[in-house]
Scaffold this active site. Structure first.
Site, PDB file in Angstrom:
ATOM      1  N   THR A 158       0.793  -1.176   0.109  1.00  0.00           N
ATOM      2  CA  THR A 158       0.123   0.259  -0.007  1.00  0.00           C
ATOM      3  C   THR A 158       0.963   1.276  -0.064  1.00  0.00           C
ATOM      4  O   THR A 158       1.477   1.648  -1.160  1.00  0.00           O
ATOM      5  CB  THR A 158      -1.095   0.057   1.194  1.00  0.00           C
ATOM      6  N   LYS A 184       4.042  -6.955   4.067  1.00  0.00           N
ATOM      7  CA  LYS A 184       3.692  -5.490   3.843  1.00  0.00           C
ATOM      8  C   LYS A 184       3.465  -4.966   5.101  1.00  0.00           C
ATOM      9  O   LYS A 184       3.169  -5.358   6.165  1.00  0.00           O
ATOM     10  CB  LYS A 184       2.755  -5.555   2.869  1.00  0.00           C
ATOM     11  N   THR A 195       1.068  -2.763  11.256  1.00  0.00           N
ATOM     12  CA  THR A 195       0.173  -2.947  10.312  1.00  0.00           C
ATOM     13  C   THR A 195       0.773  -3.504   9.047  1.00  0.00           C
ATOM     14  O   THR A 195       1.588  -3.066   8.477  1.00  0.00           O
ATOM     15  CB  THR A 195      -0.221  -1.288   9.680  1.00  0.00           C
ATOM     16  N   GLU A 279       6.839   4.703   6.931  1.00  0.00           N
ATOM     17  CA  GLU A 279       6.389   6.015   6.469  1.00  0.00           C
ATOM     18  C   GLU A 279       6.933   7.157   6.767  1.00  0.00           C
ATOM     19  O   GLU A 279       7.134   7.480   8.180  1.00  0.00           O
ATOM     20  CB  GLU A 279       4.730   5.952   6.661  1.00  0.00           C
ATOM     21  N   ASN A 403       0.055  10.910   5.474  1.00  0.00           N
ATOM     22  CA  ASN A 403      -1.167  10.439   6.197  1.00  0.00           C
ATOM     23  C   ASN A 403      -2.227  11.388   6.110  1.00  0.00           C
ATOM     24  O   ASN A 403      -3.200  11.436   6.866  1.00  0.00           O
ATOM     25  CB  ASN A 403      -0.561   9.958   7.509  1.00  0.00           C
TER      26      ASN A 403
END
Length: 409
Positions: A158, A184, A195, A279, A403
């Protein structure tokens, strides 16, 4: 690493008796058409176990996969990205069931032999009219090749920037078994899973009771010891399939030790890859808390430090701010005597007995360490023998930009 453990190319197809394939269904809302669905299939019945999110809000695929794993067996896993099928109520459960039914028909197996994983935007119903053709397409193109394995790893991405795979071959006497996996994860990464979706395959024969036990133990030391942003996802899943094709059955203490080491190696590789791909991050920090009154206290202190936004922002600025670390340790809810705490960066002391201990030259050396892409931080509480190790990251402005919206997933 044991001399009997050898790193090999590949991921879910590294072990013998497994096939995979990816398809581009158009689930992801933006950008060009990309792989967003895959199948991982054992050619023979396999023992299967899973570890799932601790979040009380559990996505439909988590609920259904736990149900399908009650007998400890599975043949296939279907995974999609771009839509988490989380917070979707009864329609979401039905959609997950329809995915497993479609896979079962395409492969000629029972629906309860199929596990399902989803990742992506929360609160949106699955676009099943797009997914069903993708399942057929993937089922018709299953291969055991490294290319198929890589395509599958790409299909579950993602906000990830790179696919994540790991595989090893383990010598047991004159024979060998293989174990490999893909994962992932880049955001909503916090201890007690992250996550993340992860599928691990092995051609060893492993009893379900032992496989369940060792997967739990290894997960607690790898995936449960990473954090990027402190958030816990609705979809976290680690699945492991063991099909026995290698003809090596894991029974003796020596065989169990070899298998545990190999499973840990795969999970540790994937966990580190997830943190490194966090991220909006620029640094990976290996944090060790030792000298706590208990292991639980060591984890409390470690999580408080690793999730502290002030600490992470300091690291993003190459600031070895030991004061923020001590502050986070102080509110962790663990036994602590600040006058006993020592803090070090890459073995260089930053604080002793709760106070800074470096002159200007030493502080410059610490800043140089904190500017590295990877470094270690040791916090010694000097209260007992409890110890914990976590992988964490810094926190940059890019994390906020990434985000601002989930619509790009």
């Amino acid at each position: 690493m044991s001399k009997n453990l050898k790193r090999i190319p590949g991921g879910v197809n590294a072990a013998r008796g497994y096939l995979s394939a990816a398809a581009a269904c158009g689930i992801k809302r933006t950008g060009p058409l990309r792989f967003d669905l895959c199948l991982v299939v054992s050619e023979v019945p396999a023992t299967a176990v899973g570890v799932f999110t601790t979040n009380l809000v559990k996505a439909a695929p988590v609920i259904l996969s736990r149900r399908h794993l009650e007998d400890g067996k599975a043949r296939a896993v279907v995974l999609n990205s771009g839509n988490a099928n989380a917070c979707t109520g009864t329609p979401g459960i039905r959609a997950a069931e329809q995915m497993t039914n479609a896979v079962a028909v395409a492969l000629g197996i029972d629906a309860d032999e199929v596990l399902v994983c989803s990742t992506g935007r929360i609160g949106v119903q699955l676009p099943l009219p797009k997914i069903f053709p993708g399942i057929v397409m993937a089922a018709d193109s299953l291969k055991a090749s490294p290319a198929a394995s890589m395509a599958s790893a790409k299909s579950i991405m993602t906000s990830d920037s790179v696919p994540k795979q790991s595989a090893y071959e383990v010598s047991v006497g004159r024979k060998s078994f293989r174990i490999g996996g893909m994962a992932k994860g880049a955001g909503m990464i916090s201890p007690n899973m992250a996550t993340m979706l992860c599928v691990i395959t092995t051609d060893a024969g492993v009893p379900s009771s032992y496989l369940r036990k060792i997967l739990g133990e290894v997960t607690s030391k790898t995936f449960n010891c990473i954090t990027v942003d402190g958030d816990c996802s609705t979809n976290d899943t680690v699945l492991t399939l063991a099909n026995g094709v290698s003809k090596i059955a894991i029974r003796t203490a020596a065989e169990k030790k070899a298998f545990a080491e190999a499973l840990h190696a795969v999970c540790a590789d994937l966990a580190r890859a997830i943190v490194a791909d966090g991220e909006g991050t620029s640094r990976v920090i290996e944090l060790t808390v030792k000298g706590a009154k208990s292991e639980a206290d060591a984890h409390r202190v470690g999580r408080a430090i690793a999730n502290s936004q002030l600490v992470k922002c300091a690291w993003a600025g190459s600031d070895p701010n030991w004061g923020r670390i001590l502050d986070a340790a102080g509110y962790a809810g663990a036994f602590l005597d600040p006058d006993k705490v020592e803090i070090a960066y890459d073995g260089v002391a930053a604080a002793k007995k709760g106070m800074g201990c470096q002159d200007a030259k030493g502080e410059a050396r610490l800043r140089k360490i904190a500017a590295k892409k990877e470094f270690s931080v040791l916090v010694d509480l000097h209260l007992g023998k409890g110890e914990a190790r976590l992988l964490t990251t810094d926190l940059t402005e890019d994390y906020v930009r990434l985000n601002l919206s989930e619509f790009s997933l």
